[in-house]
Structures are given as structure tokens and as C-alpha cells.
Write a protein that holds these residues in place. Sequence first.
Motif, PDB file in Angstrom:
ATOM      1  N   ARG A 282       0.829  -1.223   0.000  1.00 39.42           N
ATOM      2  CA  ARG A 282       0.000   0.000   0.000  1.00 39.42           C
ATOM      3  C   ARG A 282       0.856   1.264   0.000  1.00 39.42           C
ATOM      4  O   ARG A 282       0.500   2.271  -0.608  1.00 39.42           O
ATOM      5  N   LYS A 315      -6.830  -3.726  -3.746  1.00 36.15           N
ATOM      6  CA  LYS A 315      -8.265  -3.398  -3.656  1.00 36.15           C
ATOM      7  C   LYS A 315      -8.519  -2.472  -2.461  1.00 36.15           C
ATOM      8  O   LYS A 315      -9.209  -1.451  -2.576  1.00 36.15           O
ATOM      9  N   ALA A 316      -7.941  -2.822  -1.311  1.00 34.50           N
ATOM     10  CA  ALA A 316      -8.155  -2.016  -0.092  1.00 34.50           C
ATOM     11  C   ALA A 316      -7.641  -0.592  -0.292  1.00 34.50           C
ATOM     12  O   ALA A 316      -8.277   0.385   0.132  1.00 34.50           O
ATOM     13  N   GLU A 319      -9.936   1.314  -2.743  1.00 35.41           N
ATOM     14  CA  GLU A 319     -11.204   1.576  -2.043  1.00 35.41           C
ATOM     15  C   GLU A 319     -11.047   2.742  -1.066  1.00 35.41           C
ATOM     16  O   GLU A 319     -11.912   3.623  -0.988  1.00 35.41           O
ATOM     17  N   ALA A 378     -13.283  -2.664  -5.920  1.00 35.99           N
ATOM     18  CA  ALA A 378     -13.041  -1.441  -5.133  1.00 35.99           C
ATOM     19  C   ALA A 378     -13.953  -0.319  -5.625  1.00 35.99           C
ATOM     20  O   ALA A 378     -14.599   0.369  -4.824  1.00 35.99           O
TER      21      ALA A 378
END
Length: 764
Positions: A282, A315-316, A319, A378
Motif C-alpha cells: 500500500r 483493492k483495499a 477503495e 473497489a
Amino acid sequence: EKNMFSPKIIPFEEGWNNEIKAKAIDILEEMLNNGFDRRSQQLFAPKEYVQTYTTCYNMCTQRSPYNWSEQLYQRHGETICNYLNETVLPALKNKRSEYLLKELTERWNNHKIMNKWMQKFFMYLDRYYVKHHSLPTLDVAGLKHFKNLVYGEVKKEAVGAILTMIDTERDGAMIDRDLVKNCVELIEAMGMGSLDSYCADFEEELLNATKEYYKRISQAWIESDDTPTYLEKAEKALEAEKQRVANYLNSSSEPKLLRVCESELLEKRETSLLEKDGSGCRALLANDRANDLARMFRLFSRVPNGLPPMAALVKAHIEAMGTDIISRREQRLENGEKDTNQDPALVKELLALHDKYLAVVAQQFSGNSLFQKALKEAFVEFVNHDVGKFSNAELMSSFCDRILKSGGEKLSDEEIEAYLEKTVQLFSYLTDKDLFAEIYRNQLAKRLLNQRSASDDAEKLMIGKLKLRCGSQFTGKMEGMLNDLAIGVDHQQDFDQHLPKLGQDKIPEFSVQVLTTGYWPSFHAIEPRLPNDMIHCTNIFKEYYDKKNSKRRLAWMYSLGNATIKASFFPQPKKDNKPTTKNYDLQVSTLQAVVLLAFNVAGDSSEDHRRQNNTDWSYDSVRQAVNIPDEHLKRVLHSLACAKHKILSKTPPGNAIKSTDTFRVNAAFSCPMRKIRIPMANLDESHNPKRVEEDRTVAIEAAVVRIMKARKTLDHQQLLAEVLSQLSFFRPNPKVIKRRIEALIDREYLERDPDLPNAYRYLA
């Protein structure tokens, strides 16, 4: 006489000691021990070698009991074994590590030479004796002796020494690669044509040593390095291992060796690497570290199930970024910003976010399906998270409206197409696609009917893009609307040619647009009291249309038309000045025109009469004169008396229209422009929620009947799942589907199955 020609019998020991041993084997052993010119192909001249071969031949072809084949075969083996035991093994005995390997390869090379010449001397044995008795050939027998006596004795220590050298090279030091290569080839040769020895004696140990090495090294790296540095080192290590196989190992080891390295360097460290604070997946996404992300993807794609955890983090992250954009809108609304269906900044932010991560998925993640799915999931999550009064579907449709409307954003054709394509990509993530379609259709109708569409081509392009995503059923009505307007041009020409034939004078210039009810949104049907001129126009067109289309019924939509009105204002003259007249062309809607024309004093329309009789009208008298419902009349009056261009003046002044207000023509009205467009608030909402609900009800019921007709009997959960899978334009609540099933049971399309609980049967 016979005895004169009989060859002389060679006794075994005599032949062996005097000829074979003395003239060949002893010389060969001496050469091996004392060194010789390795570049020379021949240790023995052909004459010497043939002499020994002939002696062996003669000894093998004498008649029994003087045929010495068996004894010679046995003596061949004993000679090699003796040399290995008495000369080779003592030479290896006290050697260690690299010195052992050097001695071993030297002795192995000597053995190959010895074996070759021994095979040449005793070649005749291979031809008959070995074949007839199914014995190992001389060459194989010689190898076996070396394997059993020498290799079996030193292999453990030799393999250990090779592995130590390999680890030394892994640590960055230079090693004698040729020595390692020669040792590996020796081990391969011990398999007698197969890789059994290589796999069992060496490869297994190599894989274990590699595992231990990278277990230790990866622990050190994970403690000291950030994720990008670690992955860079890991990639270099994997490349080095691949090169190592090419340099001195058997090629069959490559996949096994890399698998061990991948397991230790990547698989077992994946969670730590992906989630490392400040440098994990991330963090790399947040800091746009393209090369590091590409490397991370490359490496984890080598590991079984290496990509799903990475895709979950991608995806996180997306999102979180999207939710942040939506939250900022929520914050703006909470801070008092006006909530409207126009928020181009939000849509542009979402488009930019989508562009960015679409490129990351395509370039850094090679378009991998797991990451495409992560991107989609997402976006579905936050694109369907509405804040404020207006849904994201409406904000997106309004964004398209803004682009496609004349006087909206100033964009080139290429920019318009790019924005539309990106918006349609965003639209594909909406759960309620039917809601977008309904709002878009309403806005398209307003653009088309108010002549506010900037380009027919752009309109068709957008509808084409929606059609490509959702099919012709989705865009059928929109295409019908454009078709109505295209046909309308021909109709109008035909009508214009018809008008002169009527022979009537003083018909105002007017045109009529005929719309097909099923294609267009439903509009408010208002029946105002029209001025005589307008009534005359509608009657002329109705007569013409009824003759042309006897089976169609016209319904006039006065809430949609527009008109141009010539207006003359008479401001009060100043002292000693002559009276003045100001003329304007007002561009207004039909309802605005009806209200304005009511202010013309009935009867005398001369200038003097109108100048003297500008009377006050109460709200009620205006309403009676025009017969427009209150909610619409107030909007019309507001646009004429309270907006920028105050054609009417209102008493008392103010921004709201009340039923106690009075109105008159604003004689003092003045404007620098001759042509003035007077805008008015929309009479229709952006979409009709009831209509959307009705369409959904029909779609759900149709899906249920279609499924049940095909399946005959189905339980509730299966039916629910199949209905949801068939409805692509919206996702209804299961409770709504249950209500529709109940309605179909009431109407006898289905019945409850008497034999199975929670199951339904189709009624033909």
C-alpha cells in the motif's frame, strides 16, 4: 605337416606377464602416475597397441582348454581395481575441501584414460565373450569399479566441498567454476547414463543447503531492509541461481532450485513484505513506485497463491482512495455547500483515480485478471456509496449532460470522446444502471427539445458506448428519441410546404415536433388557456396531422415548447422628453409566452392604449387568465419577475411568489441586448422514481417467469440466486423479489409446491 602350420599355444601367465602386462598395462600405469602430454590423442602408437590387441585376440581364440577369455575378463577387472586401491585411494585419503575436489577430478580424468585404453587392449572380449555371457561391457565394468571403490568412498565429503564452494560464491566471492563443473559431471557419470546418482547424491543435498542458506539470509534481509530493497535483492538472487545452473549444474535442477529459493525468499516472507510499515504494497501504491510494484508483481506471480494477498491490498488501497473522495464531498455538504446534481469536481476526481489505477493494473500488473477484479470490486464499493440528496448515478449523468450541452464545458471533440469513454467505464461499476439510464434519458430529452445539444455525433457516440456495455434493450428508447428528431426534420419540411396551400394570412411562424410517447420521459400534461394565435396554430397542425396519420392521437405538451415574443416597453419619459419605446425579442418557453401574452390588454393593442393601461394583475387573476396549476405558475412568474431579467414587476418586491402578490409589466425594463433568453426552473424532476420502480417490478417478474418456465420447479433460494444473476441493470433487495413472487402466485403464474417446503411450481 599339420603341426608345422598350427599356431603356437600361449599359456595364460606367459601371455599376461610377458606381453599384456609388461608391454601395455605397466607402461599405461607409469604414464598415469608420472604425467604425460594431455594434448596428445595417442599414448600408444598404433603398432604397440595392435600388438597387445593381437595377443589378447590369440589368447581368446585358442581352443579349449586354452581359451583364456574368462581369465582375461577377470584380470581386466582386477587390474583396474588394484590400481584404484593401491594408487588412487591413498592419493585422496588426506585431502580436504577444494584440494580433495582437484585430486578427485585429476584421478577421474586418469581413470577415463585408463578405462579407454584397457577397453581397446581387450576389445575382442566385448565382441563375443561379454555378449555370450551377458556381462557388463569393459567400459561399464571399468566405471563400476571406480564408482564402488573411489566414488563411494569420497562422495559425501566431495559433495560437502562442492556445496561449500557454491555458498562461497553466493556470498559474493570468486570460485573455480570449472572445478565445480567437472565434479558435477563426475557425479552425473556415476549414474551410468541416468541422473540417479546426481539426484540422490548431490541434488537433494544441494536443495537442502540452498534452503538453509536462503532461510538464514532472508531473515537478515527482512530485519534490515525495506520491502523494495529486499525484493531487489531477491530478484538478483533468483537470477544468480538461474545463472548458476547454466554455469555448472545439470539443467534439470533449475526448476527445483528456483522453487526452493522462491519458497524461502518470497512465499514464507510474503505477509511481512506486503504489509511492512512504510514500504509494503500500500505504501508503494500511495507513493507511485511503479518499478517496485512491477517487481513485486513479477516476483509474487512466481509463487503459488502469491498474487491474491497482493490483489487484496491493492483493492483495499483503491477503495480507501475512492472513499476519501466521496467523504470529501460529504464534508463539503456538511460545511454548508449547496447540494445540487452538478458536482463535476467529484466526477473528475473519480475519473482520474480510475485512469491512474487502470494504468497501474495494465502496466505494473500486466493486466492480470486478479487485479482487474480488485479494481472493479473497489470501484463498485465506493461508486455506489451516495451522499447527499443526489445519487452518484445522477452526478455522473449530469457530468455527461454538462459535456454534451452547448454552452457547457469548452472541450475539443477528442476531449469530449475521452471524457465520455471514461464516464461509461465508471458507469459500468454502478449497481443501479437503470437509474442512470432514466436520469440520462431525461437530460437527453431536455437537451434535444431545448436545442441545447452541442453535437449530434457526440450524442450518438455516447449512446453507442452505453449500447456496447449494456445491449440495445438499455439504449432502445434513447435511440428512438434521436430517430424522432431526425424524422421530424422531414415532417416539418412537408408541413411548411402544406401551409401556403391553406391560403391563410397572418399565421405566426411556427414548427411542431412530434414525439413517440414510448421513447420519451413522461412530462407534465398542462392544459393552459392559450392565446388565439396559438390555438389557431395548433388547430392547423392537428388537421394536417390527422389526415396524414389517421390512427395516431396527438397530445400537446405545452410544458416543453418555446417561443420568441416581440416585446415593446414604454418607460416614463423624463420632463420635456418625447415618449420612447424599447423593443426586444424575448426567447421564452411556451408557458412563459402564455403568461406574458395575458398581460397584453384585451381589445385595443395600439401603442397609446397600452402605454396608458399598464394595469396591476393579482395572482388569482393571472391564474384564471392562463389556467396553469399553481406549482407551475409560480415558477413561471418567478422567472419573469424575480430573475435577472425582470420583465414583470411584482408587489411587494421579493424573491418568492405568493398568492397575495400583484404583477404588472415592468415599463422601465431595460437591457443592452436586443435578444434576451429568459431561463426558467425545470418543471420536471431529473427522473421519476415511481417509473424506475415500475420498470424494475416488470423486469423482476419477467425474470421469475422466464426462469420458472424453463425449470418448472425450483426452491426459493435457487430462484432468488438465478433472478439476481439475470438482472444486470440493478440489484434488488431479496425482499422485493419475494414480494414479486407473491404477486405472481396471486396472479396464478406460479404456485407453492405442495410436496416441497419453500419451493415453487410453474403454472402453464
